[in-house]
Scaffold this active site. Sequence first.
Site, mmCIF file in Angstrom:
data_model
loop_
_atom_site.group_PDB
_atom_site.id
_atom_site.type_symbol
_atom_site.label_atom_id
_atom_site.label_comp_id
_atom_site.label_asym_id
_atom_site.label_seq_id
_atom_site.Cartn_x
_atom_site.Cartn_y
_atom_site.Cartn_z
ATOM 1 N N ASP A 96 0.815 -1.208 0.000
ATOM 2 C CA ASP A 96 0.000 0.000 0.000
ATOM 3 C C ASP A 96 0.848 1.257 0.000
ATOM 4 O OD1 ASP A 96 0.935 -0.491 2.578
ATOM 5 O OD2 ASP A 96 -1.026 -0.448 3.536
ATOM 6 N N ASP B 263 6.889 3.929 3.238
ATOM 7 C CA ASP B 263 7.084 4.943 4.276
ATOM 8 C C ASP B 263 8.580 5.000 4.580
ATOM 9 O OD1 ASP B 263 6.649 6.752 6.325
ATOM 10 O OD2 ASP B 263 5.937 5.266 7.752
ATOM 11 N N LYS C 66 5.459 8.103 0.736
ATOM 12 C CA LYS C 66 5.491 9.268 1.614
ATOM 13 C C LYS C 66 6.801 10.016 1.435
ATOM 14 C CE LYS C 66 3.000 8.118 5.587
ATOM 15 N NZ LYS C 66 2.915 7.875 7.036
ATOM 16 N N PHE D 178 -0.176 10.836 8.354
ATOM 17 C CA PHE D 178 -0.672 9.472 8.544
ATOM 18 C C PHE D 178 -2.010 9.356 7.825
ATOM 19 C CE2 PHE D 178 -2.274 5.637 10.419
ATOM 20 C CZ PHE D 178 -1.132 4.863 10.507
ATOM 21 N N VAL D 179 -2.058 8.464 6.822
ATOM 22 C CA VAL D 179 -3.253 8.372 5.980
ATOM 23 C C VAL D 179 -3.977 7.050 6.192
ATOM 24 C CG1 VAL D 179 -2.475 9.982 4.207
ATOM 25 C CG2 VAL D 179 -1.817 7.565 4.046
ATOM 26 N N ARG E 259 -10.005 0.717 6.551
ATOM 27 C CA ARG E 259 -9.430 0.134 5.333
ATOM 28 C C ARG E 259 -10.420 0.137 4.180
ATOM 29 N NH1 ARG E 259 -4.559 -2.514 6.660
ATOM 30 N NH2 ARG E 259 -4.530 -3.561 8.664
#
Length: 178
Positions: free
Chosen positions: A94, A97, A125, A146-147, A159
Amino acid sequence: MQILITAERIQERLDELAVEIKQHYREQPITIVGVLTGCLMFLADLVRRLDMPVRLALIQASSYRGAVTRPGELQVQAELVPDLRGRHVLLLDDILDTGRTLGHLVGQLRGLEPASLRVGVLLRKEGRQELPLEPDYCGFRIPDLFVIGYGLDFNDEYRHLPHVAVLPAATSSTTDRA
Ligand code: IMP
Ligand code: MG
């Protein structure tokens, strides 16, 4: 809740990514390995656009446990890792980071001697990466927020949202980011 990427924009971008993937592999069979659980929406929507020979596999790797917005130790469930020897493998997650999750998984999958190994992420990110890893396919670059949504969770919630949104401050202020 502040929507960062609309459902419509995600779907449009998946059309473009599917074209890139098909152009690269040119009908060669591939195995798509999705990283649970965050990859689910991305994987399901993307693979339905790939009219080419595809096998699917899922692996479990998680560094977030419970109501936190900072990663802990990475846990990989080795028994789920499929036989990838000689296969063209596309690893999907997904979000990129720090890069620790994908960096670790790339190392692990390379050891299984695939014919090739590429990486695709829905989100990347900005300004967070600790490991030098260049995804071959990237949906969107996002700021350091933070998503949630479209597979991404906070404490296993959100989700199912069809878009990507920023976690409301009221929620995140109760976490370690506060
Ligand atoms: P990395 O190992 O630091 O690159 O983190 C990758 C994993 O952390 C992803 O697969 C996500 O599960 C999770 N993660 C990182 N950032 C976020 C976020 O903003 N929202 C939800 N999950 C995230
Ligand atoms: Mg994940």
